[in-house]
Design a protein around this motif. Structure first.
Motif, PDB file in Angstrom:
ATOM      1  N   GLU A  45      36.372 -43.493 102.212  1.00 39.09           N
ATOM      2  CA  GLU A  45      37.082 -42.367 101.575  1.00 39.09           C
ATOM      3  C   GLU A  45      38.096 -42.878 100.559  1.00 39.09           C
ATOM      4  N   GLN A  46      38.673 -44.045 100.868  1.00 37.57           N
ATOM      5  CA  GLN A  46      39.670 -44.597  99.948  1.00 37.57           C
ATOM      6  C   GLN A  46      39.039 -45.058  98.640  1.00 37.57           C
ATOM      7  N   ILE A  47      37.799 -45.556  98.676  1.00 36.65           N
ATOM      8  CA  ILE A  47      37.210 -45.969  97.389  1.00 36.65           C
ATOM      9  C   ILE A  47      36.894 -44.741  96.531  1.00 36.65           C
ATOM     10  N   VAL A  48      36.551 -43.634  97.181  1.00 39.00           N
ATOM     11  CA  VAL A  48      36.326 -42.401  96.425  1.00 39.00           C
ATOM     12  C   VAL A  48      37.633 -41.947  95.775  1.00 39.00           C
ATOM     13  N   ARG A  49      38.729 -42.054  96.525  1.00 38.08           N
ATOM     14  CA  ARG A  49      40.035 -41.704  95.977  1.00 38.08           C
ATOM     15  C   ARG A  49      40.404 -42.623  94.808  1.00 38.08           C
ATOM     16  N   LEU A  50      40.243 -43.923  95.048  1.00 35.46           N
ATOM     17  CA  LEU A  50      40.600 -44.923  94.043  1.00 35.46           C
ATOM     18  C   LEU A  50      39.881 -44.666  92.720  1.00 35.46           C
ATOM     19  N   PHE A  51      38.554 -44.530  92.789  1.00 38.33           N
ATOM     20  CA  PHE A  51      37.806 -44.358  91.542  1.00 38.33           C
ATOM     21  C   PHE A  51      38.025 -42.980  90.927  1.00 38.33           C
ATOM     22  N   GLY A  52      38.243 -41.984  91.770  1.00 42.82           N
ATOM     23  CA  GLY A  52      38.577 -40.656  91.243  1.00 42.82           C
ATOM     24  C   GLY A  52      39.885 -40.702  90.457  1.00 42.82           C
ATOM     25  N   ASP A  53      40.875 -41.394  91.017  1.00 46.24           N
ATOM     26  CA  ASP A  53      42.176 -41.469  90.345  1.00 46.24           C
ATOM     27  C   ASP A  53      42.079 -42.193  89.008  1.00 46.24           C
ATOM     28  N   ILE A  54      41.445 -43.371  88.999  1.00 42.57           N
ATOM     29  CA  ILE A  54      41.502 -44.139  87.750  1.00 42.57           C
ATOM     30  C   ILE A  54      40.590 -43.569  86.663  1.00 42.57           C
ATOM     31  N   TYR A  55      39.409 -43.082  87.044  1.00 41.28           N
ATOM     32  CA  TYR A  55      38.491 -42.570  86.023  1.00 41.28           C
ATOM     33  C   TYR A  55      38.879 -41.178  85.543  1.00 41.28           C
ATOM     34  N   PHE A  56      39.243 -40.322  86.481  1.00 48.14           N
ATOM     35  CA  PHE A  56      39.335 -38.898  86.138  1.00 48.14           C
ATOM     36  C   PHE A  56      40.717 -38.282  86.327  1.00 48.14           C
ATOM     37  N   ASN A  57      41.296 -38.442  87.533  1.00 46.45           N
ATOM     38  CA  ASN A  57      42.473 -37.644  87.867  1.00 46.45           C
ATOM     39  C   ASN A  57      43.689 -38.000  87.014  1.00 46.45           C
ATOM     40  N   VAL A  58      44.028 -39.289  86.977  1.00 46.15           N
ATOM     41  CA  VAL A  58      45.214 -39.692  86.226  1.00 46.15           C
ATOM     42  C   VAL A  58      45.032 -39.410  84.723  1.00 46.15           C
ATOM     43  N   PRO A  59      43.885 -39.784  84.112  1.00 43.49           N
ATOM     44  CA  PRO A  59      43.701 -39.435  82.699  1.00 43.49           C
ATOM     45  C   PRO A  59      43.789 -37.929  82.425  1.00 43.49           C
ATOM     46  N   ALA A  60      43.291 -37.107  83.351  1.00 45.76           N
ATOM     47  CA  ALA A  60      43.348 -35.653  83.129  1.00 45.76           C
ATOM     48  C   ALA A  60      44.790 -35.171  83.119  1.00 45.76           C
ATOM     49  N   ILE A  61      45.581 -35.632  84.079  1.00 40.03           N
ATOM     50  CA  ILE A  61      46.972 -35.176  84.152  1.00 40.03           C
ATOM     51  C   ILE A  61      47.755 -35.659  82.934  1.00 40.03           C
ATOM     52  N   GLU A  62      47.514 -36.924  82.562  1.00 37.25           N
ATOM     53  CA  GLU A  62      48.177 -37.444  81.351  1.00 37.25           C
ATOM     54  C   GLU A  62      47.862 -36.558  80.148  1.00 37.25           C
ATOM     55  N   MET A  63      46.603 -36.174  80.019  1.00 37.75           N
ATOM     56  CA  MET A  63      46.196 -35.392  78.848  1.00 37.75           C
ATOM     57  C   MET A  63      46.841 -34.013  78.852  1.00 37.75           C
ATOM     58  N   SER A  64      46.855 -33.374  80.016  1.00 42.98           N
ATOM     59  CA  SER A  64      47.491 -32.050  80.074  1.00 42.98           C
ATOM     60  C   SER A  64      48.978 -32.151  79.791  1.00 42.98           C
ATOM     61  N   ARG A  65      49.598 -33.241  80.241  1.00 40.19           N
ATOM     62  CA  ARG A  65      51.039 -33.402  79.976  1.00 40.19           C
ATOM     63  C   ARG A  65      51.297 -33.570  78.486  1.00 40.19           C
ATOM     64  N   VAL A  66      50.503 -34.441  77.853  1.00 45.56           N
ATOM     65  CA  VAL A  66      50.698 -34.658  76.419  1.00 45.56           C
ATOM     66  C   VAL A  66      50.462 -33.350  75.661  1.00 45.56           C
ATOM     67  N   HIS A  67      49.402 -32.645  76.027  1.00 44.01           N
ATOM     68  CA  HIS A  67      49.088 -31.406  75.307  1.00 44.01           C
ATOM     69  C   HIS A  67      50.183 -30.363  75.471  1.00 44.01           C
TER      70      HIS A  67
END
Ligand SMILES: *[C@@H]1O[C@H](CO)[C@@H](O)[C@H](O)[C@H]1NC(C)=O
Ligand SMILES: *[C@@H]1O[C@H](CO)[C@@H](O)[C@H](O)[C@H]1NC(C)=O
Ligand SMILES: *[C@@H]1O[C@H](CO)[C@@H](O)[C@H](O)[C@H]1NC(C)=O
Length: 603
Positions: free
Chosen positions: A419-441
């Motif tokens: 479950e942790q590897i799913v979390r890890l890859f979700g965070d680096i590929y998708f989750n963190v970049p998405a939040i960064e983008m919404s914040r910048v926008h």
């Protein structure tokens, strides 16, 4: 008796009306295009939609036009019968649920779905322009049947093909092959829509681009390209944001050489490489991709994508988006300013990282176990290589990541570690970049920014998804967004499938939010029974509100705020400080520490 006769009569006259229905046709500057009318059913309610399929929007990108920006298609041979999809762009079919479509290098076609209802505004129907995913190396517009979304949501839906892989992105030097052709294809299709959609009943001032995965990254990139001003007013980015790691390169010279070498060409200089690739058949180019994947021996330099990825070509993409974000904090940025003139709906699914499970094959995923050893020596280093590229990762950073991605109630349980590897890859590929983008926008006044998290665990998935994942995998929101219009027989060899009622209800709500956003810029308007239950609040850097899609929708705050802070502040601060300390230590060389401190060679 009379009742039944009447019913039969009505049925017969309906059938007659369908049979005798006029063939829909539209005349534009380039000629007359005829399509066909289809009936569509969603939740037992019938609709009709006119479709125009396989319209060429660019000259075939073949011969001299290969590795060049697309050129507009001239006048049509008349009358142009638009009743069949055009071929997909050349690609290797490697995904489990990927039907083998007919392919051709002559693949730059678009498809238009027009509802047979009056438009919501006199100016015409709002237009939703979809960019498909598939890692810039797979997919086509064909699979995304826009009929249900178009008729239920009362919008025009457009789907497109764009060039993929090496044929779409070869960037070896600026004169010969400048790269990112696939993005210029998307843009030319948008220009086509801008010029001609009015004739189809569309409102060119209400165009929304939307896309998933690589299509979502495409949407985001088109939104930071200022020359697109006027082509669309909003974008929906589903599961891939601008700073997704591993998706950009300076150029793809190394990949080009790899392909040329594998096709037994001489690779002495780039002219030779270029003429080799220019004269290769598309079949030979694709064969390199599939052979390499099959042999499992993808060289390091091409392992990110089987083909070629977008490059910093200096035109469509001027700088890495991460650098753009950094610069925009202190300086005016044309790109970010343009981004903020557009309305954004951005989102990720509950367990995006489950896409990673494909590397373990599609069998026995239910019983997958990840040992502590695998976690520490393979998964964590794999993740850091993706995020930090060539930078040497300090031990302290590695320890930090191990601590973060451990379930401390069961630290070494192989079923918790999976479950942790799913979390890890979700965070680096998708989750963190998405939040960064919404914040910048959203970090400016007067922007319309919306964020969602699609967590619903559906009955069927786009990708192999074991039950223990428990939330939506990458791609899972596509079924609901398109009103379950996918051809499941072709995709999954499932016939007569009806999704559970709660999924159809969810789909109805999502189609309403999506098409509302296209119509008014606000997913809540026009208000309807379908969306009145939960009002989707705007996202801003303070409240960080978002909507969560599930059996019942709800509003949340601070989506992945902790993960974003962890990666963007904690890890990067520790990383930088450690690198800095190491640089000093090596500069001090043999001097003892005190002497070195006194020298003040660093400060
Ligand atoms: C091309 O790549 C495949 C797969 O890695 C390999 O089997 C084949 O020998 C290569 N051909 C050449 C000419 O390098
Ligand atoms: C928002 O913008 C301000 C001013 O440019 C900047 O200081 C701040 O860091 C930004 N906040 C976020 C969350 O990006
Ligand atoms: C599709 O499903 C049918 C019935 O379950 C099966 O007989 C057939 O072999 C399947 N086809 C493929 C291509 O898997």
């Amino acid at each position: 008796m009379a009742y039944f006769t009447a019913r039969i009569f009505i049925l017969v006259s309906l059938v007659n009306r369908f049979l005798s229905a006029e063939i829909p046709s539209v005349t534009i500057r380039l000629g007359t295009i005829s399509g066909e009318t289809k009936s569509v059913i969603f939740r037992n309610k019938p609709y009709e939609v006119d479709r125009y399929l396989g319209i060429p929007y660019a000259k075939p990108p073949t011969g001299e036009l290969r590795f060049r920006k697309p050129e507009p298609f001239g006048p049509f041979p008349e009358p142009y019968s638009a009743t069949d999809f055009g071929p997909a762009c050349p690609q290797a079919f490697i995904l489990p649920h990927q039907p083998e479509e007919k392919t051709s290098e002559d693949c730059l076609f678009l498809n238009i779905y027009v509802p047979r209802q009056e438009s919501d505004q006199r100016s015409g129907h709002a237009v939703m322009f979809f960019i498909h995913g598939g890692g810039f190396s797979m997919g086509s517009g064909t699979m995304y049947d826009g009929g249900v979304l178009s008729s239920v949501g009362n919008v025009i839906v457009v789907t497109i093909n764009y060039r993929l892989g090496l044929l779409g992105f070869l960037d070896i030097d600026n004169a010969k092959s400048s790269g990112n052709f696939g993005f210029f294809d998307q843009r030319l299709a948008l220009q086509w829509v801008n010029e001609h959609i009015g004739a189809f009943g569309g409102d060119k001032d209400r165009v929304t681009i939307f896309g998933e995965s690589a299509g979502s990254l495409s949407v985001s990139l088109q939104m930071i390209y200022p020359p697109n001003d006027g082509l669309f007013r909003s974008g929906i980015s589903q599961s891939a944001a601008l700073t997704i790691p591993g998706y950009y390169q300076e150029n793809n010279i190394e990949i080009a050489k790899y392909f040329a070498e594998n096709m037994s060409c001489s690779v002495g200089d780039m002219d030779e490489v270029f003429s080799c690739l220019r004269s290769a058949t598309p079949e030979n180019i694709i064969k390199v991709v599939s052979d390499t994947l099959a042999s499992g021996g993808m060289a390091d330099k091409v392992k990110v994508q089987p083909g070629a990825v977008p490059t910093i070509d200096g035109e469509f993409i001027k700088t890495y988006p991460a650098d753009l974000y950094r610069k925009a904090v202190n300086e005016e940025s044309k790109e970010i300013n343009f981004f903020r003139t557009l309305k954004l709906m951005n989102g990720v699914n509950g367990k995006e990282g489950a896409i990673l499970l494909m590397v373990f094959g599609s069998d026995n995923l239910e019983d997958l176990e990840i040992t502590r050893e695998q976690m520490n020596t393979q998964q964590i280093p794999g993740a850091t290589a993706l995020v930090y590229g060539q930078r040497t990762v300090p031990e302290v950073v590695k320890q930090l990541l191990i601590a973060e991605y451990t379930d401390w109630e069961n630290p070494d349980d192989p079923r918790k570690l999976r479950e942790q590897i799913v979390r890890l890859f979700g965070d680096i590929y998708f989750n963190v970049p998405a939040i960064e983008m919404s914040r910048v926008h959203s970090n400016a006044s007067d922007v319309d920014s919306y964020l969602y998290n699609f967590v619903a665990f559906l009955d069927k998935h786009m990708l192999p998804t074991p039950n223990w994942v428990g939330m939506a995998n990458h791609g899972d929101e596509l079924g609901p967004v398109f009103g379950y219009s996918f051809d499941l027989a072709a995709l999954m060899n499932i016939s007569d499938y009806t999704p559970p009622e709660w999924e159809l209800e969810l789909s109805g709500r999502m189609m309403a939010y999506w098409t509302n956003f296209a119509k008014t810029g606000d997913p809540n308007k026009p208000a309807s029974d379908v969306v009145s239950s939960v009002a989707w609040p705007k996202y801003d850097v303070t409240s960080q509100s978002y909507i969560k899609f599930d059996r019942e929708d709800s509003i949340g705050q601070y989506l992945f705020a902790r993960e974003t802070d962890f990666w963007k502040n904690t890890v990067s601060t520790v990383f930088d400080a450690t690198e800095h300390a190491q640089t000093i230590a090596s500069q001090c060389g043999s001097k003892d520490k005190q002497t070195c401190d006194k020298d003040g060679t660093y400060g």
